[in-house]
Enzyme design. Structure first.
Site, PDB file in Angstrom:
ATOM      1  N   ARG A 122       0.953  -1.160  -0.115  1.00 39.80           N
ATOM      2  CA  ARG A 122       0.330   0.059  -0.044  1.00 39.80           C
ATOM      3  C   ARG A 122       0.944   1.229   0.072  1.00 39.80           C
ATOM      4  O   ARG A 122       1.754   1.583   0.967  1.00 39.80           O
ATOM      5  CB  ARG A 122      -1.016  -0.035   1.327  1.00 39.80           C
ATOM      6  CG  ARG A 122      -1.579   1.180   1.325  1.00 39.80           C
ATOM      7  CD  ARG A 122      -2.599   1.284   2.534  1.00 39.80           C
ATOM      8  NE  ARG A 122      -3.897   0.563   1.650  1.00 39.80           N
ATOM      9  CZ  ARG A 122      -5.220   0.573   2.252  1.00 39.80           C
ATOM     10  NH1 ARG A 122      -5.360   1.373   3.434  1.00 39.80           N
ATOM     11  NH2 ARG A 122      -6.109  -0.277   1.837  1.00 39.80           N
ATOM     12  N   HIS A 162      -7.108   0.519  -6.645  1.00 45.08           N
ATOM     13  CA  HIS A 162      -7.426  -0.338  -5.577  1.00 45.08           C
ATOM     14  C   HIS A 162      -7.938  -1.741  -6.162  1.00 45.08           C
ATOM     15  O   HIS A 162      -9.207  -1.741  -5.764  1.00 45.08           O
ATOM     16  CB  HIS A 162      -8.315   0.562  -4.581  1.00 45.08           C
ATOM     17  CG  HIS A 162      -8.352  -0.083  -3.182  1.00 45.08           C
ATOM     18  ND1 HIS A 162      -7.406  -0.990  -2.804  1.00 45.08           N
ATOM     19  CD2 HIS A 162      -9.021   0.221  -2.023  1.00 45.08           C
ATOM     20  CE1 HIS A 162      -7.747  -1.351  -1.478  1.00 45.08           C
ATOM     21  NE2 HIS A 162      -8.648  -0.547  -1.100  1.00 45.08           N
ATOM     22  N   GLN A 185     -10.214  -4.074  -3.797  1.00 46.95           N
ATOM     23  CA  GLN A 185     -11.398  -3.658  -3.361  1.00 46.95           C
ATOM     24  C   GLN A 185     -12.428  -3.789  -4.759  1.00 46.95           C
ATOM     25  O   GLN A 185     -13.243  -4.377  -4.155  1.00 46.95           O
ATOM     26  CB  GLN A 185     -11.298  -2.006  -3.051  1.00 46.95           C
ATOM     27  CG  GLN A 185     -12.587  -1.436  -2.775  1.00 46.95           C
ATOM     28  CD  GLN A 185     -12.997  -1.852  -1.568  1.00 46.95           C
ATOM     29  OE1 GLN A 185     -12.328  -1.968  -0.348  1.00 46.95           O
ATOM     30  NE2 GLN A 185     -14.475  -2.471  -1.292  1.00 46.95           N
ATOM     31  N   ASP A 241     -17.413   6.876  -2.031  1.00 48.92           N
ATOM     32  CA  ASP A 241     -16.049   6.874  -1.229  1.00 48.92           C
ATOM     33  C   ASP A 241     -15.929   8.098  -0.760  1.00 48.92           C
ATOM     34  O   ASP A 241     -16.613   9.328  -1.022  1.00 48.92           O
ATOM     35  CB  ASP A 241     -14.944   6.636  -2.306  1.00 48.92           C
ATOM     36  CG  ASP A 241     -13.581   6.212  -1.602  1.00 48.92           C
ATOM     37  OD1 ASP A 241     -13.759   6.123  -0.114  1.00 48.92           O
ATOM     38  OD2 ASP A 241     -12.502   6.239  -2.178  1.00 48.92           O
ATOM     39  N   CYS A 270     -16.626   1.743   0.103  1.00 51.29           N
ATOM     40  CA  CYS A 270     -15.303   0.583   0.170  1.00 51.29           C
ATOM     41  C   CYS A 270     -14.960   0.708   1.835  1.00 51.29           C
ATOM     42  O   CYS A 270     -14.231  -0.078   2.353  1.00 51.29           O
ATOM     43  CB  CYS A 270     -14.275   1.198  -0.472  1.00 51.29           C
ATOM     44  SG  CYS A 270     -13.757   3.011  -0.349  1.00 51.29           S
ATOM     45  N   ARG A 285     -13.773  -9.024   0.964  1.00 53.20           N
ATOM     46  CA  ARG A 285     -12.463  -8.620   0.718  1.00 53.20           C
ATOM     47  C   ARG A 285     -11.626  -9.927   1.159  1.00 53.20           C
ATOM     48  O   ARG A 285     -10.685 -10.430   0.428  1.00 53.20           O
ATOM     49  CB  ARG A 285     -11.875  -7.434   1.684  1.00 53.20           C
ATOM     50  CG  ARG A 285     -12.398  -6.190   1.529  1.00 53.20           C
ATOM     51  CD  ARG A 285     -11.910  -5.395   0.104  1.00 53.20           C
ATOM     52  NE  ARG A 285     -10.491  -5.542  -0.234  1.00 53.20           N
ATOM     53  CZ  ARG A 285      -9.644  -4.515   0.242  1.00 53.20           C
ATOM     54  NH1 ARG A 285     -10.357  -3.578   1.031  1.00 53.20           N
ATOM     55  NH2 ARG A 285      -8.566  -4.781   0.257  1.00 53.20           N
TER      56      ARG A 285
END
Ligand code: CP
Ligand code: NVA
Length: 299
Positions: free
Chosen positions: A101, A128, A131, A218, A257, A285
């Site tokens: 990340r 991402h 996700q 988001d 998310c 996830r």
């Protein structure tokens, strides 16, 4: 040759669909896979905070029989200026896969260039992808199909939006995106995706949401942007609330998310309401990451 997963478009349509099917199998048979990756060690480099990605990957790795090695970027020599190249080459001698990340997508690309083991993007400023895979699995579970589904994405044209656009392209999902002026998704992503599916950009969330099966939002300011107060001002009319959701289909689901800024991009009433699927989305996830790890390491 080693495979990386840096953006959704690193996969083709068949691979993406296969991974969702495989994730559904992992979800249905929770305890049956503890020898799949036994003896392997998987590094997890984080330059930014994480709740879902860190914990779901650690648990997925453990449940597949492998060993997670969490590496805060502040505690390894990267923070003292060791070259990404040297870090990637050395860690490849110890580890079987590395997820990262990072603030900058180019850091992950540079790492993947030198790593001799698969690299997974655990979120960058541009993408991402892990996700988006859980998002599509969740839509499939709730709606029974992906092709022909319409997502309305309301908010910033950010990393999550980019991966959702690419995942929509690979699955035949139509995606209508409403952002303020100047916050549109990257032209490169739109250009690549639009040959696969219907993508429309709006500056009015009400029009984008019309007849949507899925309403997705988001945060307005992503990690690292918290001080951009002037950017946040642009989003006043982009909140997912009762009034906006009324424009979508009656049985529309609401996705985020997470983490959410309750009262900003989404109201408490909506995120806690009957149409919200955010907890299933977060759970998924875990299952999709097992499918990704198996695909990169064991197939
Ligand atoms: N959705 C997501 O990636 O959450 P975290 O930042 O908690 O990992
Ligand atoms: N766009 C958000 C997603 C967090 C999971 C961010 O980058 O902070």
């Amino acid at each position: 040759m080693k495979k990386d997963f840096l953006r959704v478009f690193d996969l083709n349509q068949n691979e993406f669909t296969y991974l969702i099917k495989r994730a559904l199998e992992f979800k249905a048979n929770k305890d049956l896979h503890e020898t799949l990756l036994s003896g392997k060690s998987i590094g997890m480099i984080f330059e930014k905070p994480s709740t879902r990605t860190r914990v779901s990957f650690e648990v997925a790795i453990y449940q597949l029989g492998a060993h997670p090695v969490y590496l805060s970027s502040k505690e390894i020599q990267l923070c003292r200026g060791e070259a990404i190249k040297d870090t990637a080459l050395v860690l490849s001698r110890y580890l079987n896969c590395i997820l990262i990340r990072s603030f900058y997508h180019k850091t992950i690309k540079e790492f993947a260039k030198w790593s001799t083991v698969p690299v997974i993007n655990a979120l960058s400023d541009e993408h991402h992808p892990c996700q988006a895979m859980a998002d599509m699995m969740t839509i499939f579970e709730k709606k029974g199909k992906l092709e022909g589904i319409k997502i309305a994405y309301i908010g910033d044209g950010n990393n999550v939006a980019h991966s959702l656009i690419e995942a929509s392209a690979l699955t035949g999902v139509k995606i209508h995106i409403a952002t303020p002026q100047g916050c549109e998704p990257s032209a490169e992503v739109i250009e690549k995706a639009k040959s696969f599916t219907e993508i429309k950009l709006f500056h009015d969330p009400v029009i984008a949401v019309e007849n949507a099966d899925v309403v997705y939002t988001d945060v307005w300011l992503s990690m690292g942007e918290e001080e951009h107060i002037e950017k946040k001002e642009k989003f006043k009319n982009f909140q997912v609330n009762v009034k906006l959701l009324k424009q979508a289909k009656l049985d529309a689901i609401v996705m985020h998310c997470l983490p959410a800024r309750r009262g900003e991009e989404i109201t408490n009433e909506i995120i806690d309401g009957p149409q919200s699927v955010v907890l299933d989305q977060a759970e998924n996830r875990l299952h999709t990451e097992k499918a990704i790890l198996e695909f990169l390491l064991a197939l």
